[in-house]
Design a protein around this motif. Structure first.
Motif, short mmCIF file in Angstrom:
data_model
loop_
_atom_site.label_atom_id
_atom_site.label_comp_id
_atom_site.label_asym_id
_atom_site.label_seq_id
_atom_site.Cartn_x
_atom_site.Cartn_y
_atom_site.Cartn_z
N LYS A 357 42.88 35.48 16.09
CA LYS A 357 43.32 34.58 17.17
C LYS A 357 43.63 35.34 18.46
O LYS A 357 43.74 34.75 19.53
CB LYS A 357 44.59 33.84 16.73
N ALA A 358 43.81 36.65 18.33
CA ALA A 358 44.19 37.46 19.49
C ALA A 358 42.95 37.78 20.32
O ALA A 358 42.58 38.94 20.52
CB ALA A 358 44.89 38.73 19.04
N SER A 359 42.31 36.74 20.81
CA SER A 359 41.09 36.92 21.59
C SER A 359 40.86 35.68 22.43
O SER A 359 41.08 34.56 21.96
CB SER A 359 39.90 37.11 20.64
N SER A 360 40.43 35.88 23.67
CA SER A 360 40.08 34.73 24.50
C SER A 360 38.64 34.32 24.23
O SER A 360 38.12 33.43 24.89
CB SER A 360 40.27 35.06 25.98
N LEU A 361 37.99 34.98 23.27
CA LEU A 361 36.60 34.72 22.91
C LEU A 361 35.68 34.92 24.10
O LEU A 361 34.72 34.19 24.29
CB LEU A 361 36.44 33.30 22.34
N CYS A 362 35.99 35.95 24.90
CA CYS A 362 35.23 36.14 26.14
C CYS A 362 33.85 36.74 25.87
O CYS A 362 32.97 36.68 26.71
CB CYS A 362 36.00 36.99 27.14
N GLY B 180 41.29 35.33 31.30
CA GLY B 180 42.46 35.19 30.44
C GLY B 180 42.74 33.78 29.96
O GLY B 180 43.68 33.55 29.22
N PHE B 181 41.90 32.82 30.34
CA PHE B 181 42.18 31.43 29.95
C PHE B 181 41.97 31.24 28.45
O PHE B 181 42.94 31.15 27.70
CB PHE B 181 41.33 30.46 30.78
N SER B 195 48.75 38.11 31.95
CA SER B 195 48.52 39.47 32.44
C SER B 195 47.04 39.68 32.73
O SER B 195 46.67 40.32 33.73
CB SER B 195 48.98 40.50 31.41
N MET B 196 46.19 39.16 31.85
CA MET B 196 44.75 39.26 32.08
C MET B 196 44.38 38.55 33.38
O MET B 196 43.60 39.04 34.19
CB MET B 196 43.98 38.62 30.91
N GLY B 197 44.95 37.36 33.56
CA GLY B 197 44.64 36.56 34.74
C GLY B 197 45.09 37.22 36.03
O GLY B 197 44.37 37.21 37.03
N CYS B 198 46.29 37.81 36.01
CA CYS B 198 46.81 38.46 37.22
C CYS B 198 45.94 39.65 37.60
O CYS B 198 45.67 39.89 38.79
CB CYS B 198 48.26 38.88 37.02
N MET B 221 40.90 26.82 37.14
CA MET B 221 42.20 26.16 36.98
C MET B 221 43.25 27.20 36.57
O MET B 221 44.38 27.20 37.08
CB MET B 221 42.10 25.08 35.90
N HIS B 222 42.85 28.11 35.67
CA HIS B 222 43.77 29.15 35.23
C HIS B 222 44.14 30.08 36.38
O HIS B 222 45.31 30.35 36.64
CB HIS B 222 43.14 29.95 34.08
N LEU B 223 43.12 30.54 37.10
CA LEU B 223 43.35 31.51 38.17
C LEU B 223 44.17 30.89 39.30
O LEU B 223 45.12 31.50 39.81
CB LEU B 223 42.01 32.03 38.70
#
Lengths: 462, 251
Positions: A357-362, B180-181, B195-198, B221-223
């Motif tokens: 689950k520790a993934s944004s699946l990017c 980061g969304f 943190s990813m988004g920033c 929307m996230h950003l």
């Protein structure tokens, strides 16, 4: 509300450590990208080819493993098979005890970490010294690797200088060259005193029985220079059909791992010393370790066994960069570890079922993987398995009501329109537990549910 | 990998996505106008809801399949299905076949998968549009949404954007990194996600662009939500909105 373990670890992670992990990882990603792009016109085609070679290797593992055994024996090596981690540890200590060996030098091997070999040897009264500089620092600190290629990515040279001072390796000095020189002097004696050298293997060719080892420090060569016995611990999935496959795999391994065209040392080991080839250990043992790999091979996540442990997926992973390797509570961190670790856990799958689950699946992990493992698909499959086995997953909203709503168009349209009421109240006050973590750091746009539908309708009337 | 023989008829079905249905009607309208400009007739199946991705990503595949079965019924037929989101499009052409791998009705969702196009991919690789008319005098940073990796969407969007008069696409660091969304990831991993988004925002704004642009409203929307909460608001636009605005400024 309960928190995901990786999230909790990341939130509490020292800022300096996080920065170091991020910067080191990002530098690795950039080097990889540059060298692959410069050297190959179509690196993605090469990745796909390597993926096919590795997939073929594991699909026919039964055949190739037998062939590898025969070839290794023909070269004069002893071959052992270990089903569990305990079996593997015992196989190593049995060989050492039979030979009366008391001192061992080790080159870096992830599978030895996986089976906790050093702990086992310690209880048997056998001294085992890690000779890879990073692994040695981990060993004296009683720490764990946080990256599979750069085990001390989470440490800085001041930490290391303090450890060296504590271990009596000279006064405090954080100059990297001094640290390295001191380690070399210390290691030289260990190499000369050792009765046995333990290594892993990056590949074993079934056709020739050649065992391939890649290092940058040359420590594995020293491990095999003076000692009389060589023990290689090899995960069963490391077998490849033939030497020719190395042309593809070695070209990708160094470039993906460290941005090097080839590691500084690439060793091809053809069995123990013989009369026509007098150098090297007199005795060579290869221990093939299963430790759940057969189970993984039988599962719908078998593609993870293609992995050649380059660490490119760790480097590029935005979650790894935020959380660092220790957040994954296992030997293998990052995207690779999020798939492999829960599978290696076997019956204890649920204890690590939070990792997928520790993934944004990017998908950045799949994009850099030298053997094109569909890591996001495997993470998703493991999430599905975790859900089926009712593994705890804090912060994951239940989806039953959503599914009902999204399968009932009338209800859906009604919800779209009626939710406009959200615009009239402060969202922070709403008793929606899954909305609040979002709102702490982000705003939500104005609800305009149904507006587009009305616009479409009005156009058709015209 | 998607089928190479996806339909390219000019009568298309629009999947507006649940985010456009709930928040971003302007983006859905822009998509319709853009498609009509290139001669498409746009049908909007009224019973559409969501692609089922939230449940899919949470691991609740039975719930997700329930939604996907509904979606496959709503988008029955043979016309191209156009989605102004790389993420929802990927759910239809990649996620659905994965979650239906062991289901009897896999052929039904596979059929839908083979008709699905992300908007930019359809315009450039489907219809062969090479240039976009009109003007849009601005500097933009283009975030290639993660779910378009391995597809033709990112290149296609950039091709059209760069062909617009007055528009400059500026580079930025760590371009391959996610915003980061990640859907429910942003809810269950709020610290990591933010943190990813920033970090993404820092990179995207390196060159002070006028707009941050993407083909996915979820990333935007996230950003923009993060930027606004951090009191450093940014202006965001969907790729389709740039094409639409350029058209309006076309003589």
């Amino acid at each position: 509300m309960a928190e995901q373990k990786v999230e909790l670890f990341a939130r509490r992670l020292d800022h300096g450590v996080q920065k170091a992990v991020h910067n080191n990882s990002a530098a690795g990603t950039e080097k990889r990208y540059n060298v692959l792009g410069t050297d190959y016109s179509a690196p993605d085609d090469l990745r796909r080819l390597a993926g096919q070679i590795r997939q073929h290797s594991i699909e026919y593992l039964d055949t190739y493993l037998e062939q590898a055994e025969q070839s290794l024996k023909r070269q004069g090596a002893h071959v052992h098979f270990a089903v569990t981690a305990d079996d593997a540890c015992r196989a190593v200590s049995d060989i050492l005890q039979k030979a009366g060996a008391k001192k061992v030098v080790k080159s870096k091997s992830m599978i030895s970490e996986e089976i906790h070999l050093n702990d086992h040897l310690g209880t048997m009264g056998i001294e085992s010294v890690e000779t890879d500089l990073g692994e040695y620092i981990i060993q004296i600190d009683g720490d764990h690797p946080s990256h599979i290629v750069k085990p001390i990515i989470h440490k800085n040279r001041r930490d290391i200088a303090k450890s060296f001072e504590r271990e009596g390796l000279g006064d405090y000095n954080d100059d990297p060259e001094t640290i390295t020189r001191r380690a070399r002097v210390f290691m030289r004696d260990k190499y000369l005193q050792a009765d046995a050298g333990i290594t892993g293997a990056n590949f074993v060719s079934a056709e020739s029985g050649r065992l391939v080892l890649v290092t940058n420090e040359g420590n594995s060569r020293f491990c095999l220079a003076a000692p009389k016995i060589h023990i290689a611990l090899v995960g069963i999935e490391k077998v490849i059909p033939s030497d020719a496959d190395l042309a593809v795999l070695l070209n990708l391994l160094g470039r993906s791992a460290t941005g090097q065209q080839l590691t500084v040392y690439t060793e091809f080991i053809n069995g123990p010393a013989r009369t026509d080839r007098p150098s090297g250990p007199q005795e060579m043992h290869v221990i093939f370790v299963d430790n759940q790999r057969s189970e993984i091979l039988a599962s719908d996540c078998r593609e993870i066994l293609r992995c050649i442990r380059c660490g490119a997926c760790l480097n590029v992973c935005p979650v790894y960069r935020q959380a660092s390797g220790h957040a994954y509570r296992s030997v293998y961190p990052g995207p690779l570890g999020a798939v492999l670790s829960p599978l290696l856990a076997g019956k204890k799958f649920k204890e690590l079922a939070d990792l997928p689950k520790a993934s944004s699946l990017c998908g950045a992990c799949n994009e850099v993987c030298p053997v094109d493992i569909p890591i996001p698909d495997l993470l998703l499959k493991l999430r599905n398995r975790g859900h089926q086995e009712h593994a705890p997953s804090p912060g994951t909203p239940p989806m039953g009501a959503f599914a009902k709503l999204a399968s009932s168009p009338m209800l859906w349209r009604f919800a779209m329109k009626s939710n406009k009421v959200m615009n009239l109240v402060p969202l922070e006050k709403l008793p929606l537990p899954y909305l609040q973590p979002w709102l702490k750091t982000r705003t939500l746009p104005t609800w305009r549910g149904g507006e587009f539908r009305s616009w479409m309708k009005s156009r058709h009337k015209k | 990998m998607q089928s190479t023989t996806r339909p390219t008829d000019r009568t298309v079905q629009l999947m507006a996505t649940c985010l456009c249905d709930a928040f971003f009607d302007d983006v859905a309208r822009a998509t319709v106008e853009v498609l009509e400009h290139v001669g498409c007739e746009v049908e909007f199946p009224e019973n559409q809801t969501c692609c089922g991705q939230p449940a899919f990503n949470c691991g609740d595949w039975p719930a997700s399949r329930e939604v996907m079965r509904h979606t496959a019924r709503v988008f029955d037929g043979s016309k191209p299905v156009i989605v102004p989101s790389g993420s929802c499009a990927a759910m239809l052409f990649h996620g659905a076949p994965l979650e239906f791998e062991k289901e009897k009705d896999l052929p039904t969702v596979q059929k839908l998968a083979n008709r699905t196009w992300e908007l930019a991919d359809f315009l450039v690789n489907g219809l062969g549009v090479e240039k976009w008319p009109g003007r849009f005098p601005a500097r933009i940073a283009f975030h290639r949404a993660c779910h378009t990796r391995g597809t033709g969407s990112g290149e296609a969007a950039l091709k059209l954007l760069e062909s617009i008069e007055g528009l400059e696409v500026v580079p930025f660091g760590e371009a391959e990194q996610c915003c980061g969304f990640g859907g429910t990831f942003s809810v269950s991993f709020p610290h990591v996600s933010s943190s990813m988004g920033c970090l993404k925002l820092e990179h995207l704004t390196e060159m002070n662009p006028d707009f941050i642009v993407s083909g996915d409203m979820s990333c935007l929307m996230h950003l923009s939500g993060l930027a606004e909460r951090g009191e450093k608001p940014v202006k965001t636009l969907h790729f389709a909105q740039i094409l639409q605005t350029a058209l309006h400024r076309h003589g």
